[in-house]
Write a protein that holds these residues in place. Structure first.
Motif, PDB file in Angstrom:
ATOM      1  N   CYS A 424       0.857  -1.184   0.000  1.00  0.00           N
ATOM      2  CA  CYS A 424       0.000   0.000   0.000  1.00  0.00           C
ATOM      3  C   CYS A 424       0.898   1.241   0.000  1.00  0.00           C
ATOM      4  O   CYS A 424       1.739   1.399   0.885  1.00  0.00           O
ATOM      5  N   GLN A 430      -7.546   2.501   4.185  1.00  0.00           N
ATOM      6  CA  GLN A 430      -8.810   1.856   3.859  1.00  0.00           C
ATOM      7  C   GLN A 430      -9.035   1.750   2.353  1.00  0.00           C
ATOM      8  O   GLN A 430      -9.904   0.995   1.910  1.00  0.00           O
ATOM      9  N   GLN A 431      -8.235   2.481   1.558  1.00  0.00           N
ATOM     10  CA  GLN A 431      -8.362   2.415   0.104  1.00  0.00           C
ATOM     11  C   GLN A 431      -7.552   1.259  -0.488  1.00  0.00           C
ATOM     12  O   GLN A 431      -7.669   0.975  -1.679  1.00  0.00           O
ATOM     13  N   CYS A 432      -6.719   0.622   0.318  1.00  0.00           N
ATOM     14  CA  CYS A 432      -5.878  -0.487  -0.155  1.00  0.00           C
ATOM     15  C   CYS A 432      -6.474  -1.818   0.271  1.00  0.00           C
ATOM     16  O   CYS A 432      -7.166  -1.918   1.295  1.00  0.00           O
ATOM     17  N   ALA A 433      -6.176  -2.844  -0.504  1.00  0.00           N
ATOM     18  CA  ALA A 433      -6.497  -4.199  -0.068  1.00  0.00           C
ATOM     19  C   ALA A 433      -5.698  -4.507   1.194  1.00  0.00           C
ATOM     20  O   ALA A 433      -4.559  -4.054   1.342  1.00  0.00           O
ATOM     21  N   ARG A 434      -6.284  -5.279   2.098  1.00  0.00           N
ATOM     22  CA  ARG A 434      -5.606  -5.547   3.364  1.00  0.00           C
ATOM     23  C   ARG A 434      -4.262  -6.228   3.122  1.00  0.00           C
ATOM     24  O   ARG A 434      -3.285  -5.968   3.847  1.00  0.00           O
ATOM     25  N   GLU A 435      -4.150  -7.065   2.110  1.00  0.00           N
ATOM     26  CA  GLU A 435      -2.875  -7.717   1.806  1.00  0.00           C
ATOM     27  C   GLU A 435      -1.788  -6.685   1.512  1.00  0.00           C
ATOM     28  O   GLU A 435      -0.636  -6.852   1.914  1.00  0.00           O
ATOM     29  N   GLN A 436      -2.150  -5.614   0.819  1.00  0.00           N
ATOM     30  CA  GLN A 436      -1.172  -4.568   0.513  1.00  0.00           C
ATOM     31  C   GLN A 436      -0.756  -3.822   1.768  1.00  0.00           C
ATOM     32  O   GLN A 436       0.410  -3.445   1.916  1.00  0.00           O
TER      33      GLN A 436
END
Length: 567
Positions: A424, A430-436
């Motif tokens: 990220c 909150q705009q990123c995938a949790r994995e990032q």
């Protein structure tokens, strides 16, 4: 028909209104009710979202309780504004409340935080660089729409004010009426309200903007550890025993980590091997270590205090801390800070180097933020400047990391250390995938691993003249999107373990083992013992052999390993 005779007179022109309601004036209570309604509905969206998620609201009675709760919140806001409903105070009060509600709602909605006294201390001690990392276009748009726009509209609302005596009467009536509504709403659903507040304590810290004003009031009642604050001396009897003939003085680096989670360290069983360098260095990692706070402003002063977590929170005055006691005992103490937020007062009375003095091209960006390895640059020269009579007794260097400071995790590791991708690359997590988000965070842990290994390497280079050792532990943990929570700072009793479970790493050179009598093999047998920041002050004194009546041997985790035979 004769033409009309012109008299030269002009009919008055009707000027277009600059405001929708300019043709009439309103009672001040229209402004109060509109502001209270806006804050109760829009400003408290995080509260309503949290309530809607509770199982207790899953039936008709629960829905009725939720509606009554909303009415009660609005009544509470009317009570607050009734105190300021005067010609010269109403509109400033409304603007402050609406803007405060907009800011609080944004951060609670975005990061899943709540606003309590601990969070308020963290906000008050946040520096400009940290604040800039929280800025985003989403934040600007949210504040403009939910704060600035309604505040401007309410400010321009034309009001009709009665005389002072009549206004005082109406203020009293409105306050009493709102209090009656609040009491009635609470009374009708007292059991539901009591159970909700007892079982879901976070709800009380979501009532916006009352939560912010309450937190400010509570902070004002208690001492806050900050630069320049008056402190009381402790451990005035601190002393070091004389070094044995031929013994080497200790050279100890105490690394104060930032925002590191124990469960993301490979040493502690994390699925990713984020700490291979520390594993090769032969350190011992305590796997069951816990912080005394969930943010730097709470944890650092607490861990440097001889008091346990709860007595520290209830203290009535600030006292000196660990760095002061080590210096009083005769050791040469140096604090190196790689955070613009500073040491929260714990290093004020010892030699220190702040981040503005660490600027090295290639390791620092245009904003003045540096990678942690910059603290090793010129370290020998900095130590050489300490008083020689103290250096002869031993040197303790505190290094305050930037570590895994969020939300801009991607800025905390250099390109060569980015093992996990994609990461990220925005502060709006909150705009990123949790994995990032996790990838960016794990890259900071991998960089901390390298930094600590490099520090151990630097210490090994001084074994000819010193007895080196290193202790690393973090100030608190971090939420990485679990249950829609980000960052840290929740009230301690409500915070998830991810914000409190911290890494604690120890490395002792063979020379330090010989001089201190403390064995790494013994420490390794204690790696699963539950410890906390409550142990840090006493364990550090014990590790360095400082003698004082303030030392609590029961809190010294290394004391049990003094004099143990190797093996």
């Amino acid at each position: 028909m004769p033409a009309p005779i012109s008299t030269g007179a002009r009919l008055p022109e009707t000027k277009p209104s600059r405001f929708l309601f300019a043709a009439r004036r309103f009672s001040p209570w229209v402004c109060v009710l509109l502001a209270a309604l806006w804050m109760a509905v829009v400003g408290n969206l995080p509260l309503w979202r949290a309530l809607a998620a509770l199982p207790e609201l899953g039936n008709a009675r629960g829905l009725a309780f939720g509606l009554a709760f909303g009415v009660g919140v609005m009544a509470m806001l009317v009570m607050v504004l009734a105190l300021f409903t005067w010609r010269w105070t109403l509109k400033p009060a409304v603007a402050i409340c609406v803007l405060t509600a907009a800011g609080g709602a944004y951060f609670m909605r975005t990061y899943g935080i709540v606003i309590d006294p601990t969070m308020m201390v963290n906000v008050l001690l946040t520096d400009g660089r940290e604040a800039r990392e929280l800025l985003s276009w989403g934040m600007v748009g949210s504040l403009l729409l939910t704060g600035v726009l309604p505040a401007v509209l309410l400010w321009r609302l034309p009001l009709r004010w009665p005389g002072a005596a009549r206004q005082a009467l109406w203020n009293a009536i409105a306050f009493i009426a709102a209090a009656a509504v609040l009491a009635g709403a609470g009374g009708l659903f007292f059991q539901d309200l009591s159970a909700t507040m007892r079982n879901h304590k976070q709800v009380r810290y979501l009532i916006n903007p009352v939560n912010t004003f309450y937190a400010l009031a509570m902070v004002g009642r208690k001492p806050v550890q900050r630069n320049g604050a008056a402190v009381l001396p402790i451990a005035e009897d601190a002393r070091l025993p004389a070094l044995a003939p031929g013994a080497k003085p200790p050279l100890v680096v105490m690394v104060v980590g930032e925002t590191a989670r124990a469960d993301h360290f490979g040493l502690n069983g994390y699925a990713r091997d984020t700490t291979p360098e520390l594993a090769r260095a032969g350190v011992v990692s305590f796997r069951n270590a816990w912080s005394c706070g969930t943010n730097t402003a709470a944890s650092v002063p607490c861990m440097f205090s001889p008091l346990d977590r709860e007595p520290f929170a209830d203290r009535t005055a600030n006292t000196e801390g660990l760095a002061d006691v080590l210096q009083r005992a005769g050791l040469a103490v140096l604090w190196i800070d790689n955070q613009a937020g500073g040491c929260k007062g714990v290093c004020d009375r010892v030699p220190k180097v702040d981040d503005s003095e660490l600027q090295v091209p290639g390791l620092c960006n245009s904003n003045g933020e540096c990678l942690d390895e910059v603290m090793l640059r010129g370290l020998d020269e900095r130590i050489a400047q300490l008083p020689p009579e103290r250096r002869a007794r031993g040197v303790v260097v505190f290094m305050h990391q930037m570590g895994s400071h969020g939300p801009a995790y991607y800025l905390r590791s250099p390109p060569k250390q980015k093992r996990y991708a994609p990461e990220c690359t925005t502060n709006a997590l909150q705009q990123c995938a949790r994995e990032q988000v996790v990838n960016a965070y794990d890259n900071t842990v991998a960089y901390t691993d390298q930094f600590l290994a490099d520090t151990i390497g630097w210490l090994k280079g001084h074994e000819a003249n010193w007895a080196p050792a290193l202790v690393y532990l973090s100030d608190h943990g971090e939420s990485l999107g679990e249950n829609n929570l980000y960052l840290h700072g929740l009230p301690y009793r409500l915070a998830p373990d991810t914000q409190k479970h911290i890494p604690w790493v120890t490395w002792l050179s063979p020379g330090f083992e010989q001089e201190s009598g403390i064995r790494m093999s013994c420490i390794a047998q204690l790696r699963d013992t539950e410890i906390s920041h409550d142990n840090y002050f006493h364990s550090t004194l014990g590790l360095l052999g400082v003698q004082t009546s303030v030392l609590n041997p029961a809190r010294d985790i290394y004391g049990a390993c003094r004099g143990k035979a190797p093996g």
